[in-house]
Write an enzyme that holds these catalytic residues in place. Sequence first.
Site, mmCIF file in Angstrom:
data_model
loop_
_atom_site.group_PDB
_atom_site.id
_atom_site.type_symbol
_atom_site.label_atom_id
_atom_site.label_comp_id
_atom_site.label_asym_id
_atom_site.label_seq_id
_atom_site.Cartn_x
_atom_site.Cartn_y
_atom_site.Cartn_z
ATOM 1 C CD GLU A 127 -1.881 3.866 7.924
ATOM 2 O OE1 GLU A 127 -1.345 4.461 9.306
ATOM 3 O OE2 GLU A 127 -2.013 4.741 7.125
ATOM 4 C CG HIS A 140 -1.636 9.131 3.371
ATOM 5 N ND1 HIS A 140 -1.608 7.772 3.553
ATOM 6 C CD2 HIS A 140 -1.108 9.556 4.544
ATOM 7 C CE1 HIS A 140 -1.278 7.315 4.721
ATOM 8 N NE2 HIS A 140 -1.052 8.537 5.413
ATOM 9 C CG ASN A 190 -5.152 3.238 8.489
ATOM 10 O OD1 ASN A 190 -5.321 2.487 7.626
ATOM 11 N ND2 ASN A 190 -4.897 4.561 8.081
ATOM 12 C CE1 TYR A 221 -0.079 2.549 13.636
ATOM 13 C CE2 TYR A 221 -1.983 3.547 12.657
ATOM 14 C CZ TYR A 221 -0.780 3.099 12.352
ATOM 15 O OH TYR A 221 -0.425 3.353 11.302
ATOM 16 N NE ARG A 240 -2.923 2.748 2.611
ATOM 17 C CZ ARG A 240 -3.243 3.437 3.595
ATOM 18 N NH1 ARG A 240 -3.225 2.999 4.795
ATOM 19 N NH2 ARG A 240 -3.971 4.754 3.604
ATOM 20 C CD GLU A 256 -5.082 7.555 9.624
ATOM 21 O OE1 GLU A 256 -4.446 8.535 10.154
ATOM 22 O OE2 GLU A 256 -4.559 6.520 10.059
#
Length: 1925
Positions: free
Chosen positions: A1748, A1492, A1680, A1682, A1447, A1537
């Site tokens: 991600e 992005h 995404n 985290y 990606r 995002e």
Amino acid sequence: MEVICKTVVVFLLVCPSLGIDRELAQNFIAIAGPLPSKLVSRLHLQNQVLPEEDQGPAVAEAHDYLCQDLVPPELPQYFSHLYEMGVTHYKVFLPWAHILPKGDARKPDDAQVQCYRELLETLVAADLRPVVVLHHQRVPGTVAAQAIGRKANAFADLFVEYAEFSFHVFGDLVDVWLTFSNLPEVLKSLPYDDPQDQAQALADAHERAYTIYHEKYSPTGGKLSIALGMGHVLDSASSELLLVSLQDSVDFLSLSLQYCCGNETDFYKKLSEFQNVWKDIEILVFSLKFLDCGSMEENPFIPVAAIVTAINKEETRTIGYDVNEFLDFSSSHVLSKTNTLQENPDAVLAPRSSYQTVWETFAKQSELERDSFLQDVFPSGFLWGTSTGAFNIEGAWAEDGKGESIWDQFGHAGHVYMNQTADVACDSYYKTSYDVYLLRGLHPQLHKFSVSWPRIFPAGTNETINSKGVDYYNQLINRLLDSNIEPMVTLFHWDLPQALQVLGGWQNDSIIDAFVNYADFCFATFGDRVKFWITFHEPWVISYAGYGTGEHPPGITDPGVASYKVAHTIVKAHAKVWHLYNDKYRSQQLGKVGLVLNSDWAEPKTSTNSEDVRASERYLQFMLGWFAHPIFVNGDYPDILKAQIQEVNQQCSTTVAQLPLFTEKEKSWVKGTADFFGLSHYTSRLVSAVTNGTCTPSYESIGNFSLHVDPSWPQTASSWIHVVPWGLRRLLKFVSQEYTGTKIPIYLAGNGMPTEDVGDLINDTLRVDYFRRYINEALKAVKLDTVDVRSYIARSLVDGFEGPVGYSLKFGLHHVNFEDSNRPRTPKASAYFYSSVIEKNGFPSKVLDRFSTPVVFDLPMPPKLPNLPASEVPSKAKVVWQKFSSQTDFERDMYFYGTFPEDFTWGVSSSAYQVEGGWDADGKGPSIWDNFTHIPGNIKNNDTGDIACDSYNKVEEDIYLLRALGVKNYRFSLSWSRIFPSGRNNSINSHGVDYYNRLIDGLVANNITPIVTLYHWDLPQALQDIGGWESSALIDLFDSFADFCFQTFGDRVKFWITFNEPQVIAWVGYGVGAFPPNVNDPGSAPYRVAHILLKAHAKVYHTYDDKYRASQGGVISLCPNIDWVEPKTPSNPRDIEAADRYLQFLVGWFTHPIFKNGDYPEVMKWKVGNRSELQNLPSSRLPIFTAEEREYIRGTADVFCFNTYTSKIVTHATTRLRPFSYEYDQEVLTVVDSSWPSSAITDHRAVAWGLRRLLNWIKEEYGNPPIYIMENGVGIKTKWDVDDNTRIFYYKTYIDEALKAYKLDGVNLRGYNAWSFMDNFEWLNGYDPRFGLHQVDFDNPNRPRTPKRSAVYYAEIIHNNGIPLPKEDEFLYGEFPKNFWWSVATSAYQIEGGWRADGKGLSIWDQFSHTPLKISNDDTGDVACDSYHKIEEDVEMLKSLKVSHYRFSISWSRILPDGTTRYINEMGLNYYERLVDALLAANIMPQVTLYHWDLPQALQNLGGWENDTIVQRFKEYAELLFQRLGDKVKFWITLNEPYNTAYLGYGVGTAAPGISVRPGRAPYVVGHNLIKAHAEAWHLYNETYRAKQGGLISITINSDWAEPRNPYNQEDIDAARRYLQFFLGWFAHPIFKNGDYNEVMKTRIRERSLAQGLSQSRLPEFTESEKQRIKGTYDYFGLNHYTTVLTYNVNYPAGVLSYDSDRGVASVTDRSWLNSGSFWLKVTPFGFRKLLRWIKKEYNNPPIYVTENGISERGALDFNDTWRTHYYRSYVNEALKAVLLDGVDLRGYTAWTLMDNFEWAVGFDERFGFYHVNFTDPNLPRHPKASARYYSQIINCNGFPDPATGPHPCLALEPEVTPTDTTPGAADSVRFLGLDLTSQSAEIALYVLFVLSAVGALGLALFAYMYGKLSKRSHKRSPMELSKL
């Protein structure tokens, strides 16, 4: 005739003079039965005779009464009548042929078995004991046929099989058995020709049955015999054989006699012969017949006397007689009674009704007699309970799929006081553990709660079952049982599903089946654990208030029709559920089903007025009889009720009331459908008859009564409840007489009173008095009126939502603060009172003396500790620093799961001065702290310990909460001056001694070990006056105090501590003088005092050892305080020595002499000695022990106890020589790390890992003695902290470090005590810092104690004995689906560089990074990783990783320099074409992100994403890429995002373009345009390119997972939901749901906007056509993710316009979560799975690609990045669980990131890459980290192969490819676990380590609960928010 019969029976029972001893007389048998033939025919049973082959001559006697389907309803009455006449036992003949029709015990006739069980139960219920004959008369044909031609024992085999079956099935009801009766008939029918064979077969069968009965089945006192006939015609051989065989196989002789009047001689002769054979055996005259006794009817005494005399003459021991012959003479009377009943069940009302009888009985009482208090206790086994109702307490009205109830509807319609609702109520849905905590404190045997029907069946039917609701009740039931509390479950407590109300509710008969289905589900789901079921709670209230007056929902006002219809439906529904349980569940579950009826007691207003008496009875029948009469009497409504309604209707010549009718079938179906009578009662009424009735339907007009109260009756907060305790006794007597008798137990299931919500809410003396008097009346009913009451259940456990009055009435034993979102619960005075009643089982006449029996605790008696040599300098314990100080943060902080040993002791601690108060109470002498605190200015806020927590007066309260916590020990201290006011044993204060005795006894009674400190700083002032601890006189005085304590309390106290923190006494009291006695002499006094303390300790130890240890067997020690110290530079030997020296001065000062050689540590002697010399002193300031003293002190401790709170960093320092000081003598300097979490005490920082090191140091220094942590905790500076998550973090991490020390390091840790039990007086800080697990309100004179959340948390740890790995956190082995995509990601600006190369235009990030102070270190992405020039190297890395996909993003301004298609930069496009080709050549599929974050600056100059023309520009840009790359790229991401673009870029401005001036508008406008731009690009691709290119296109949305900070708090749970909807839902909801924003955002932003004076919402609106265009613009869900945050509600001021204030959520992180290189990113794998699951549920299971996921590092480079390997291992494993266990449609996983790169606002500080990029080298070489190899291995294996199946081929390692590194670099050799390894070997070792750790279940996954530091950031990029200004 009955009188005669009774007299005969009495005559048979009398007297020792007739040879019956007194004991026997009590157990004498008067036996009747079987059913008389006349009665059989009257009861229509005559058709139930045996088949022809089994008929014998006795048929006429109805031996052969066979069971029908049901026991005839008249039998109970008949049996009760027999019992009243004196009959004790009853014969039952079992029909072998019918019970086992095939002669096979495996194939019984279940109906017959069930019926005989019912018959036996009916007998037992009437207090008659069955005497069961297994077989009489002929042998069944099937049995004979099976025995023919087989061995002689064949018959015995068959009989024993049948006997054993019967013992098993009926044995619980029978304790007297006969094997055979009528032997001639039995023998004749046996299939053997020879009479001897017949006799032998019978004898064998009997003997074997006898043996089996006594070996396996015989209950205590169970007996078995055979019925012999005197005069049976048997041949002599058979007779003899039988007599010999039977001698040893009967427990008594059962004899059938015939007495012929006029032929007495023959009778005596036979009897005499018989008695010669059977000597010394008890005789039961089983059957007694009188022949030709015409005079019997006139005078039955003559033959009876003759028989008794005859038997008695031979001194035979007769144990009972058959009394049938006498009953026959009275049976005509019995029968007529029975018969009348049958023909007209209601005709035979006794002349006086139950009501009149009861009322008259008590009307004669004087007031004094009526109100007298009974000192007595309830029977053992009496059940004490509390109650709640679902809608009163649960809240969570729409949580987790619960359906709406009629109460929800009612509240929301504004029908409740002050518009209150039950939406949250007590929040008990989320607070199971809180409620059970309170119950453990109260310790009842029962807890009655109700199940919310709509919580389980949201629509009322079983079409939808809400599993979350089921989970809640399962958890509640299991927790209750864990706490030894029996659940009593109500199926219906008024909260009907609204969906059923819409269909007519209880007025619609179809609800019966719905209720039965619901009950069926509950029985099936919970019935394995629930043994008490209540179908309906107070159905009168439903009918009366819900459908009569309409005060309750559904609010129908129809007292004449609906009210009666509803009651009718409820009675039928109840009966049906009872039968369901009875038929389907009872046999397995063995529970009881009943219902709870509410009733007042009714007393006539004018006692002399018979109309009022009748009206009172009518009132009771209308209230109680309405439901009780059908169920408990005859299946129909009471006559009084029926007659009254009929009369009213006649008088009014219209139907005022309509009482439905039961059919005959329904009556028999309803009658008897309760195993117990549940009664709730609150008050009484005065009732009068109405003279001029009205025809307007109302409860009173229909019943023709009027209600009043006596003005002298005290009123409660509720107008309908007056305090009339004596009414309860009368009501119980009435219920017993009218409904239950001796057969059905009464459960008092609701009693209590409300108080108002003003005034003193805690000290509820009115309720205490109410309970005291009402419970006493229940006791009178049990003891004086012999009413069978089995339970008392207090209403209610907690204050709750009380229907129409809302929260204004408080019924709870525990106060709930409804103003606080935590809904804290505080025990009231009534809770403590009720708890003491439970403990004493009533009101014993005198309180029992103290425990006389010595108590044994499971305290290990450790052997004497070994003698250890003196410590070296530095001590050998320095190995601890060598072992631990080099740990990485990852190794140090990794959370560990496991449990402590079974005998581990958990406790809490306190000390006398800090909690007791009563400073001068009952003769206590002043202590030095009393005097010190009374001087103004000494203590913060001038606080004192005069009252403190008032524990001196609150023993019960303290024990209540200790019990609730579940601790195994309680550490407290004795106040020396409370016991010896003058400090000397010539002044003993008995009140003080009593206090400690009560405390100790209470602890012991609750299995809590007392750990007693003799001295916790509060020296008697009288002893301070003679010099205090500077005077050696105190050695003997302390010894005499200790001696007294050992002698007085030592029988129960087995764990003693002499001194608490002696270092504090010496240094703070006598060195710096901050504590009393305030001596400021830092250089000498501390050493002198410590010297005396050590000698005093040793003396006390020897006193215990010499005088008490042998008899008391306890342990004794002292308790120093220890901070851990970490050397500032662990590699510097001087710092290691400094750390060792610090500990020797702090703790070795006291423990070295005791645990080692009797002397001070060498380093102390050396330092103090040398410094004294340098100070020109003649000798050392440190005193010297003589050799004798050293020997005396050495070894004076049995265990090692210590207190610890924090850690420090220490370094060597050269300190001043003057002034002389213990502190300077140490030559160290201590500091703390400012990053360590602070607390209310300046020096107390939370440094959990220090505890593990400290425990290891004690192990190394003192030879691993048994270690007890006696104090550990944290102070929080706040007045109210019931939601004390900081404290939870503290315990969560500290206890975990203790667990590591025990499990991983082998430290001999035996116990842990939290400080402190409750908030208390914290010395110089007064009441400012709060350390308690329980909050104490020091402003309230009652000092109420409220459990904090930490108390519930600690109780859970105690319950689990540590921190077991949660089931959901266990590692899962397995593979992802075939064709799963494995990818890695980058983005253009972060890696490409070439910022002006080949015609690239400027982007907003070029502009932003060239603006000063925006980026850390002023880094830029000008060059970054230079990927623009390094395609080949990048692709080589990708090949090495084995990814299937890559990606990357395209730089818009590289292709379209001004953002528009006016000019296309072909050089830029060519770069991407070459990259795509190189990827495809390597068989790697490209995944392309269009945007992005790097918007062309030219477009930003026009407003960027705030200008809606950008939607078209983006569409044009996308079309260019589809045209040029679409034939090769099959996976497109429109936007990466969008949240961060909108919020960080245009809201807070920490990302480009850095706009922050419109935080309440710009983010929403930007988000609006981003969504529209995405939709346009998607439609363009879908409509123009999809058909020919065949790719996928969607959006990538980022989100954290959000957990509530407090998972037990509805407000925090709502905050977590809001967080997700404002974050992920902002963009996902329009695209994946309905084209529009979610309701949460729309509502919040609109409401806040309007409140700010705006005319419309700041959130833009989509037009209908836009919604249609946006909805469904996805092919997959790009995610995404985290990390996870803990969220809680924050109310921003109304005037603040911002996204954050609209969201109204703040977040923290849990301290136990591992850190990363980014402050916002904590390692929380569990959140990943939860988020995936949430997306599945919220957005209808879309295909998901994780685009991600990764972790950063900061600081020095370490190629062995174990933390990253751990991160990927655990996160990818959670993804695997989501796929395999949760059914999430996850198609691919992408790691962030390929290589270290430009991390936005933090520049190159934070590194996420698998490959390290050396940015200081112009060539920017890339080197793989260990994690790269690990990730490639996951890819290779497509998951995690199970090591249990052997080595998997996918784990074979291939040669490593290092793409751009040609010279040997740092990666070639790495440090791993202290070894130098090649990176390849390190990676193999790493994998092995992880596999082993998993197999060893050490659970390296870190899945924690919650909490940490406030962070508004949620995503990897969020550090920008904190960029430099």
